[in-house]
Design a protein around this motif. Sequence first.
Motif, PDB file in Angstrom:
ATOM      1  N   LYS A 110     -21.145  67.869 -15.295  1.00  0.00           N
ATOM      2  CA  LYS A 110     -22.218  67.966 -14.295  1.00  0.00           C
ATOM      3  C   LYS A 110     -22.679  66.589 -13.846  1.00  0.00           C
ATOM      4  CE  LYS A 110     -26.228  68.886 -15.920  1.00  0.00           C
ATOM      5  NZ  LYS A 110     -27.322  69.606 -16.594  1.00  0.00           N
ATOM      6  N   PHE A 111     -22.787  65.647 -14.792  1.00  0.00           N
ATOM      7  CA  PHE A 111     -23.232  64.308 -14.429  1.00  0.00           C
ATOM      8  C   PHE A 111     -22.227  63.621 -13.506  1.00  0.00           C
ATOM      9  CE2 PHE A 111     -25.609  64.178 -18.728  1.00  0.00           C
ATOM     10  CZ  PHE A 111     -26.664  64.876 -18.172  1.00  0.00           C
ATOM     11  N   ALA A 112     -20.936  63.882 -13.715  1.00  0.00           N
ATOM     12  CA  ALA A 112     -19.932  63.309 -12.815  1.00  0.00           C
ATOM     13  C   ALA A 112     -20.182  63.779 -11.387  1.00  0.00           C
ATOM     14  CB  ALA A 112     -18.535  63.706 -13.274  1.00  0.00           C
ATOM     15  N   GLY A 113     -20.524  65.054 -11.221  1.00  0.00           N
ATOM     16  CA  GLY A 113     -20.845  65.581  -9.895  1.00  0.00           C
ATOM     17  C   GLY A 113     -22.078  64.933  -9.300  1.00  0.00           C
ATOM     18  N   LYS A 114     -23.069  64.623 -10.140  1.00  0.00           N
ATOM     19  CA  LYS A 114     -24.280  63.964  -9.644  1.00  0.00           C
ATOM     20  C   LYS A 114     -23.953  62.578  -9.091  1.00  0.00           C
ATOM     21  CE  LYS A 114     -27.545  66.956 -11.077  1.00  0.00           C
ATOM     22  NZ  LYS A 114     -28.611  67.557 -10.236  1.00  0.00           N
ATOM     23  N   TYR A 115     -23.065  61.858  -9.782  1.00  0.00           N
ATOM     24  CA  TYR A 115     -22.656  60.557  -9.267  1.00  0.00           C
ATOM     25  C   TYR A 115     -21.983  60.689  -7.902  1.00  0.00           C
ATOM     26  CZ  TYR A 115     -23.514  57.916 -13.597  1.00  0.00           C
ATOM     27  OH  TYR A 115     -24.095  57.287 -14.661  1.00  0.00           O
ATOM     28  N   LEU A 116     -21.087  61.669  -7.792  1.00  0.00           N
ATOM     29  CA  LEU A 116     -20.355  61.839  -6.542  1.00  0.00           C
ATOM     30  C   LEU A 116     -21.302  62.215  -5.397  1.00  0.00           C
ATOM     31  CD1 LEU A 116     -17.164  63.673  -7.853  1.00  0.00           C
ATOM     32  CD2 LEU A 116     -17.445  61.248  -7.308  1.00  0.00           C
ATOM     33  N   ASN A 117     -22.368  62.939  -5.720  1.00  0.00           N
ATOM     34  CA  ASN A 117     -23.364  63.305  -4.701  1.00  0.00           C
ATOM     35  C   ASN A 117     -24.479  62.269  -4.573  1.00  0.00           C
ATOM     36  OD1 ASN A 117     -22.062  65.747  -4.096  1.00  0.00           O
ATOM     37  ND2 ASN A 117     -23.044  66.759  -5.839  1.00  0.00           N
ATOM     38  N   ARG A 118     -24.431  61.240  -5.444  1.00  0.00           N
ATOM     39  CA  ARG A 118     -25.414  60.152  -5.437  1.00  0.00           C
ATOM     40  C   ARG A 118     -26.833  60.660  -5.682  1.00  0.00           C
ATOM     41  NH1 ARG A 118     -22.741  55.674  -3.498  1.00  0.00           N
ATOM     42  NH2 ARG A 118     -24.687  54.513  -3.294  1.00  0.00           N
ATOM     43  N   THR A 119     -26.945  61.725  -6.501  1.00  0.00           N
ATOM     44  CA  THR A 119     -28.233  62.369  -6.773  1.00  0.00           C
ATOM     45  C   THR A 119     -28.721  61.973  -8.160  1.00  0.00           C
ATOM     46  OG1 THR A 119     -27.574  64.237  -5.404  1.00  0.00           O
ATOM     47  CG2 THR A 119     -29.433  64.573  -6.877  1.00  0.00           C
ATOM     48  N   TRP A 120     -29.975  61.598  -8.247  1.00  0.00           N
ATOM     49  CA  TRP A 120     -30.525  61.085  -9.496  1.00  0.00           C
ATOM     50  C   TRP A 120     -30.482  62.123 -10.606  1.00  0.00           C
ATOM     51  CZ3 TRP A 120     -31.551  56.824 -11.925  1.00  0.00           C
ATOM     52  CH2 TRP A 120     -32.313  56.898 -13.101  1.00  0.00           C
ATOM     53  N   PRO A 127     -24.568  54.651 -19.176  1.00  0.00           N
ATOM     54  CA  PRO A 127     -23.832  55.315 -18.100  1.00  0.00           C
ATOM     55  C   PRO A 127     -22.326  55.114 -18.030  1.00  0.00           C
ATOM     56  CG  PRO A 127     -24.843  53.310 -17.284  1.00  0.00           C
ATOM     57  CD  PRO A 127     -25.243  53.430 -18.724  1.00  0.00           C
ATOM     58  N   LEU A 128     -21.725  54.171 -18.745  1.00  0.00           N
ATOM     59  CA  LEU A 128     -20.349  53.797 -18.445  1.00  0.00           C
ATOM     60  C   LEU A 128     -19.376  54.964 -18.535  1.00  0.00           C
ATOM     61  CD1 LEU A 128     -18.095  51.902 -17.760  1.00  0.00           C
ATOM     62  CD2 LEU A 128     -18.081  51.093 -20.139  1.00  0.00           C
ATOM     63  N   ALA A 129     -19.386  55.702 -19.651  1.00  0.00           N
ATOM     64  CA  ALA A 129     -18.427  56.801 -19.803  1.00  0.00           C
ATOM     65  C   ALA A 129     -18.608  57.838 -18.700  1.00  0.00           C
ATOM     66  CB  ALA A 129     -18.584  57.455 -21.177  1.00  0.00           C
ATOM     67  N   LYS A 130     -19.836  58.121 -18.325  1.00  0.00           N
ATOM     68  CA  LYS A 130     -20.079  59.099 -17.261  1.00  0.00           C
ATOM     69  C   LYS A 130     -19.598  58.576 -15.907  1.00  0.00           C
ATOM     70  CE  LYS A 130     -24.506  59.382 -18.387  1.00  0.00           C
ATOM     71  NZ  LYS A 130     -24.665  58.722 -19.689  1.00  0.00           N
ATOM     72  N   LEU A 131     -19.762  57.278 -15.676  1.00  0.00           N
ATOM     73  CA  LEU A 131     -19.228  56.682 -14.452  1.00  0.00           C
ATOM     74  C   LEU A 131     -17.711  56.801 -14.395  1.00  0.00           C
ATOM     75  CD1 LEU A 131     -21.442  53.466 -14.247  1.00  0.00           C
ATOM     76  CD2 LEU A 131     -21.295  55.222 -12.480  1.00  0.00           C
ATOM     77  N   MET A 132     -17.065  56.622 -15.538  1.00  0.00           N
ATOM     78  CA  MET A 132     -15.606  56.742 -15.592  1.00  0.00           C
ATOM     79  C   MET A 132     -15.165  58.166 -15.272  1.00  0.00           C
ATOM     80  SD  MET A 132     -14.996  54.387 -18.987  1.00  0.00           S
ATOM     81  CE  MET A 132     -13.208  54.502 -18.984  1.00  0.00           C
ATOM     82  N   TYR A 133     -15.908  59.148 -15.771  1.00  0.00           N
ATOM     83  CA  TYR A 133     -15.564  60.543 -15.445  1.00  0.00           C
ATOM     84  C   TYR A 133     -15.792  60.835 -13.969  1.00  0.00           C
ATOM     85  CZ  TYR A 133     -14.927  61.742 -20.335  1.00  0.00           C
ATOM     86  OH  TYR A 133     -14.454  61.813 -21.622  1.00  0.00           O
ATOM     87  N   ALA A 134     -16.817  60.240 -13.383  1.00  0.00           N
ATOM     88  CA  ALA A 134     -17.041  60.420 -11.949  1.00  0.00           C
ATOM     89  C   ALA A 134     -15.880  59.844 -11.151  1.00  0.00           C
ATOM     90  CB  ALA A 134     -18.356  59.760 -11.541  1.00  0.00           C
ATOM     91  N   LEU A 326     -26.825  56.273  -8.042  1.00  0.00           N
ATOM     92  CA  LEU A 326     -27.800  57.369  -8.014  1.00  0.00           C
ATOM     93  C   LEU A 326     -29.003  56.941  -7.176  1.00  0.00           C
ATOM     94  CD1 LEU A 326     -27.632  58.441 -11.758  1.00  0.00           C
ATOM     95  CD2 LEU A 326     -26.330  59.341  -9.835  1.00  0.00           C
ATOM     96  N   SER A 327     -28.809  56.927  -5.892  1.00  0.00           N
ATOM     97  CA  SER A 327     -29.844  56.388  -5.008  1.00  0.00           C
ATOM     98  C   SER A 327     -30.787  57.446  -4.455  1.00  0.00           C
ATOM     99  CB  SER A 327     -29.177  55.662  -3.832  1.00  0.00           C
ATOM    100  OG  SER A 327     -28.308  56.549  -3.121  1.00  0.00           O
ATOM    101  N   LYS A 328     -30.420  58.747  -4.554  1.00  0.00           N
ATOM    102  CA  LYS A 328     -31.220  59.809  -3.951  1.00  0.00           C
ATOM    103  C   LYS A 328     -32.087  60.489  -5.009  1.00  0.00           C
ATOM    104  CE  LYS A 328     -27.575  60.813  -0.557  1.00  0.00           C
ATOM    105  NZ  LYS A 328     -26.646  61.851  -0.057  1.00  0.00           N
ATOM    106  N   THR A 329     -33.286  60.841  -4.616  1.00  0.00           N
ATOM    107  CA  THR A 329     -34.190  61.488  -5.562  1.00  0.00           C
ATOM    108  C   THR A 329     -33.775  62.928  -5.821  1.00  0.00           C
ATOM    109  OG1 THR A 329     -36.526  61.844  -6.085  1.00  0.00           O
ATOM    110  CG2 THR A 329     -35.801  62.397  -3.845  1.00  0.00           C
TER     111      THR A 329
END
Length: 791
Positions: A110-120, A127-134, A326-329
């Motif tokens: 789910k967190f990988a999807g949040k990165y792709l949608n740029r949603t906080w 964050p590194l491992a989650k960024l890698m999955y994104a 993660l720039s969007k609220t």
Amino acid sequence: MTVEVDQAERQGQHPKGHSMQQESPTGRRGRNKQRAPKVTKGEIESSSSSRMDSVSIETFEYQPAYSARWNLTTGDWALLVAISLAAVAVRCYRLSNPGNVVFDEVHFGKFAGKYLNRTWFYDLHPPLAKLMYAAAGHVAGYDGVFDFKQIGLDYAAAGVPYVGMRLLPALLGALTVPATYATARACGYGMDTGVLAALLVCVENGLVTQSRLILLDSPLVFFTVLALLSWAMFWTQQQHAYSRAWWAWLVATGAMVGCAASCKWVGLFLLPAIGLSTIGDLWDKIADRSLTPARWLGHFWARALALMLVPALVYVAWFHVHFTMLSKTSDDALGMTPEFQASLQGGRQVSTDRDVFYGSEIRMRTTHARSGYLHSHAHAWQHAKGSGQQQVTIYGYADANNIWVVEPAFNATVDDSQGLVRVRSGDTVRLRHKSTGRYLHSHDKRPALSSDDQKFELSGYGFADFAGDTNDNFRIDILQGTRGQAGSDVELQAIYSQFRLVHANLRCAVYNSRKKLPKWAFGQIEANCMRNCLPRMSTWHVEFAQHANATGETRRASYQPLGLLGKLWEYNRLMAESNESLTGSHPFAARPQFWPWLRRGTAYWGGHGRLIYQLGNPLVWWGALAALAVFACLRLLVFLLDKRRIRWRLGGSRTHQERYFSSAGFFALAWVCHYLPFFLMRRELFLHTYFPALWMAIMVLAFTVDLLTCRMPRIVRLSVYVAVAAAVLHAFHEFSYITYAREWTKEQCLRAKWLQTWDIDCEHAIGGVRAAVESLAANQTGTNVSVNHSP
């Protein structure tokens, strides 16, 4: 293993220059005493001078633990390729199975999807491992829509490219295997020991299971292994200080430590392990007279910069990427401070009157917690020891029931003939709840969730034709203002002044207990009045202020968006609080004392006659634990024999002994640093938390096997290595059913339960499902049915 007496001892001299009686190889003094020959004064002086020269020469000698460079040979390259291919095959076998959400994939997918949608979003890990999955999901074609909301959801039905996302941890897990070989070789061991260490890691079922799923531990172990490989390679460059290779491996060590810590805070345990090794090295270098003080300081600062500054910069850099992505609220942002929310696109922007006057309507927010606003509503306290008066709580959202009106103290007035009067620090006031008309009140009643006699109930009190009493009085104590906002430390200003509300009679402060109230209080957070409390949970600020009679242009106040360091500080503080608060009772949680001997595993997934049960290769785990015990015993034994001036050469030579104590000693130290701290933690822990320490114990196991077999004939030594390999391969196959979610029978499952504490659900997860399938098929056909088993 052989026992020797040093050359100096054979000559009747202790290595440090002190005379001693000759000892037998067993350390006992000889029984045949001989009269010492007479010597002249000149001979004594000559002998004394000779001994002093010997001491001086020995003092000048400096031998680092590892001094020889390791250069990859053709054989090394061939083995690395073969080991890598085998590791990839083991990690990637049936990677698509199961095609469902497994265990904590519900979070990290789910967190990988949040990165792709740029949603906080907020998570309690870096964050590194989650960024890698994104990144892996983006490459594989994941659009970030699938929400991974529960275990068992079908990936294929939703069109999720989960195999591509799982391929990342599988490849990282596979790369740890050749890195293990390289680490053993860098420590001075032969190809056979390097292959053995790599094999033990390759077929460790727990590491294989973890590296086949979208979880954080495979990246963590990967960067941990690379950090220690880089450190071992750095040691091979000790005779070539400040060379490019020396700098490269030293900086690489720091960078990999930073990456490991950026996956999980467990990676921070590399710092004491490498730090203690560094301290020992620098201490030994003091004995090297070829090093000038300036050059020694150069070694110190080089290590300090590479092993402290570089990890910190890497850690900050990955958080910078995290905040940028993660720039969007989102709703998750409501748990952050208003200043943090103001830094997000679409985040909540607050603008209010700055000055607070008598008669102002205000909304007060907890300053150092995410709990919310001081709140009241027309419902009474229902706990047995309470007053039955109106509830006063803390509520997480801004609404009309958060509004209070500032009034003078009971039986007091203020002179407003010259205009509105500002509220100042030290003023005693009353706070009237605007919606219900009752005053904030405290008295000698216990709060709902505590029987502590230092805590008192907060309530809303008052009724028609009743003027109130002195228990409505609270003193405003401003703790600090905001830099650049003149007067905010003296006069109460919205947003800029941080203050406490202290009850005038009870001398207690309005306190955020952070405890959730029962349903009759709508699950809101308890607020009480507490004596002698720390300021952190009793500090408030005004977020909204207005006065109906304010005239002219009023000064405005707003939250200032946080910069990188401000967001980094807040996020990491919140991570620490979240980790500390994880004190639940998960059915598969395990305390550290049970990890090394593999008391039980963790159920990850089950269905259709298959299951994933996180359990390690028991022969590897138990062998690693035994190797640690052997190392500790040998180290203690040699230490005691040294005290008796007996030199016991492990492996038959000083080279074998020093190599074993240096290499196995370092990894045993690293194991201690990665294992013992968990005994101090109260948070919920799981078996996979042990994996970095397990890898270090496996290295000690491989080095111990090498030591115990180094004096054997080559064919016997090779036979021992083959026997160890065959045993761990057999155990790996035995437990591959729960590693790869393969179908197996109930009988196979029961046979695999070597310990009764291994709570694999053979009856329901496997036996019950298979029995139901066979029964259904038999009823449909009326004949006996044979069920085919997939490999």
